[in-house]
Design an enzyme around this catalytic site. Structure first.
Site, PDB file in Angstrom:
ATOM      1  N   SER A   1      33.802  -9.111  37.767  1.00 43.79           N
ATOM      2  CA  SER A   1      33.704  -7.728  38.247  1.00 43.79           C
ATOM      3  C   SER A   1      33.415  -6.790  37.080  1.00 43.79           C
ATOM      4  CB  SER A   1      34.999  -7.319  38.938  1.00 43.79           C
ATOM      5  OG  SER A   1      35.246  -8.137  40.044  1.00 43.79           O
TER       6      SER A   1
ATOM      7  N   LYS B   1      47.354  -0.613  37.606  1.00 48.91           N
ATOM      8  CA  LYS B   1      46.049  -1.093  37.129  1.00 48.91           C
ATOM      9  C   LYS B   1      44.952  -0.146  37.598  1.00 48.91           C
ATOM     10  CE  LYS B   1      43.320  -5.284  36.747  1.00 48.91           C
ATOM     11  NZ  LYS B   1      43.008  -6.598  37.304  1.00 48.91           N
TER      12      LYS B   1
ATOM     13  N   HIS C   1      32.880 -14.546  43.402  1.00 48.21           N
ATOM     14  CA  HIS C   1      34.007 -14.530  44.356  1.00 48.21           C
ATOM     15  C   HIS C   1      33.568 -15.122  45.700  1.00 48.21           C
ATOM     16  CE1 HIS C   1      35.484 -10.770  42.002  1.00 48.21           C
ATOM     17  NE2 HIS C   1      36.279 -11.761  41.680  1.00 48.21           N
TER      18      HIS C   1
ATOM     19  N   ARG D   1      36.492 -20.128  35.659  1.00 44.88           N
ATOM     20  CA  ARG D   1      35.160 -19.997  35.084  1.00 44.88           C
ATOM     21  C   ARG D   1      35.065 -20.744  33.759  1.00 44.88           C
ATOM     22  NH1 ARG D   1      35.422 -13.717  36.099  1.00 44.88           N
ATOM     23  NH2 ARG D   1      37.560 -14.418  35.893  1.00 44.88           N
TER      24      ARG D   1
HETATM   25  P1  ADP Z   1      37.449 -10.716  37.819  1.00 37.65           P
HETATM   26  O1  ADP Z   1      37.321  -9.317  37.275  1.00 37.65           O
HETATM   27  O2  ADP Z   1      37.694 -11.702  36.702  1.00 37.65           O
HETATM   28  O3  ADP Z   1      36.321 -11.085  38.693  1.00 37.65           O
HETATM   29  P2  ADP Z   1      39.512 -10.907  39.954  1.00 37.65           P
HETATM   30  O4  ADP Z   1      40.966 -10.594  39.807  1.00 37.65           O
HETATM   31  O5  ADP Z   1      38.818 -10.122  40.987  1.00 37.65           O
HETATM   32  O6  ADP Z   1      38.855 -10.718  38.536  1.00 37.65           O
HETATM   33  O7  ADP Z   1      39.334 -12.470  40.242  1.00 37.65           O
HETATM   34  C1  ADP Z   1      39.971 -13.100  41.318  1.00 37.65           C
HETATM   35  C2  ADP Z   1      39.847 -14.589  41.207  1.00 37.65           C
HETATM   36  O8  ADP Z   1      38.481 -14.964  41.257  1.00 37.65           O
HETATM   37  C3  ADP Z   1      40.406 -15.224  39.943  1.00 37.65           C
HETATM   38  O9  ADP Z   1      41.012 -16.463  40.317  1.00 37.65           O
HETATM   39  C4  ADP Z   1      39.171 -15.459  39.100  1.00 37.65           C
HETATM   40  O10 ADP Z   1      39.350 -16.516  38.195  1.00 37.65           O
HETATM   41  C5  ADP Z   1      38.168 -15.811  40.169  1.00 37.65           C
HETATM   42  N1  ADP Z   1      36.774 -15.542  39.798  1.00 37.65           N
HETATM   43  C6  ADP Z   1      36.221 -14.366  39.461  1.00 37.65           C
HETATM   44  N2  ADP Z   1      34.896 -14.486  39.189  1.00 37.65           N
HETATM   45  C7  ADP Z   1      34.596 -15.804  39.376  1.00 37.65           C
HETATM   46  C8  ADP Z   1      33.394 -16.604  39.223  1.00 37.65           C
HETATM   47  N3  ADP Z   1      32.251 -16.052  38.818  1.00 37.65           N
HETATM   48  N4  ADP Z   1      33.484 -17.917  39.494  1.00 37.65           N
HETATM   49  C9  ADP Z   1      34.666 -18.462  39.862  1.00 37.65           C
HETATM   50  N5  ADP Z   1      35.820 -17.791  40.012  1.00 37.65           N
HETATM   51  C10 ADP Z   1      35.799 -16.492  39.761  1.00 37.65           C
END
Ligand code: ADP
Length: 160
Positions: free
Chosen positions: A128, A41, A17, A90
């Site tokens: 996450s 959620k 992130h 990703r």
């Molecule tokens: P996650 O549990 O998949 O991390 P989030 O809802 O917190 O879920 O993700 C928020 C955004 O960050 C989404 O657009 C997700 O695709 C992106 N994201 C999460 N992890 C990564 C990563 N490692 N690299 C790139 N983008 C990411």
């Protein structure tokens, strides 16, 4: 002025992130990282904890603001005069859902563009959920999360 929003659950924030936040903050004037508050959620971290972790991790970026929203993203976008939605990609598996969301959001508000930021290959496996899984079994997450939030995450799982 390019005003962007990067929405997500951030339960908790990861280095993946933060990489997207850092790279986006370099190309837009203002970036709002917005935590989705969805009572349906289940999350490990409360909304306050997730906001605090984001604030600590992004303190060095003067054009990054942390906020939360509930309900439709596109309503928040309109109210705050945002013109760009940032999504991280990703793998192909992220694409199908995000593609659909981008088209729906364009239908709801054609003035807003969705931009996809491709993951840094270092973090392409990172989510996450992976962090929570490893931390819950006492595994090492130092390389996976920003140093400013490491203790907070470890403590949460110690108490659980
Ligand atoms: P996650 O549990 O998949 O991390 P989030 O809802 O917190 O879920 O993700 C928020 C955004 O960050 C989404 O657009 C997700 O695709 C992106 N994201 C999460 N992890 C990564 C990563 N490692 N690299 C790139 N983008 C990411």
């Amino acid at each position: 002025m390019e005003k962007a929003i990067y929405p997500g659950s951030f339960d908790p924030i990861t280095k993946g992130h933060l990489d997207i936040i850092s790279r986006t903050s370099a190309i837009v004037d203002h970036l709002i990282v917005a935590v989705l508050k969805n009572p349906r959620k289940q999350t490990v971290f409360t909304i306050e904890e997730r906001l605090e972790m984001l604030r600590r991790s992004t303190a060095r970026y003067p054009n990054v603001e942390i906020d939360f929203f509930s309900g439709l993203l596109i309503d928040y976008v309109k109210k705050n005069n945002i013109n760009i939605i940032i999504k991280g990609l990703r793998a192909i598996s992220d694409f199908e859902f995000e593609f659909q969301m981008a088209l729906v959001n364009r239908k709801l508000n054609p003035a807003v563009e969705t931009l996809f930021m491709v993951t840094n290959s270092k973090y392409s496996y990172l989510s996450s959920s992976i962090v929570k899984e490893i931390a819950s079994f006492g595994g090492e997450i130092k390389d996976l999360v920003p140093p400013e939030v490491y203790d907070l995450i470890i403590q949460k799982f110690r108490c659980a």
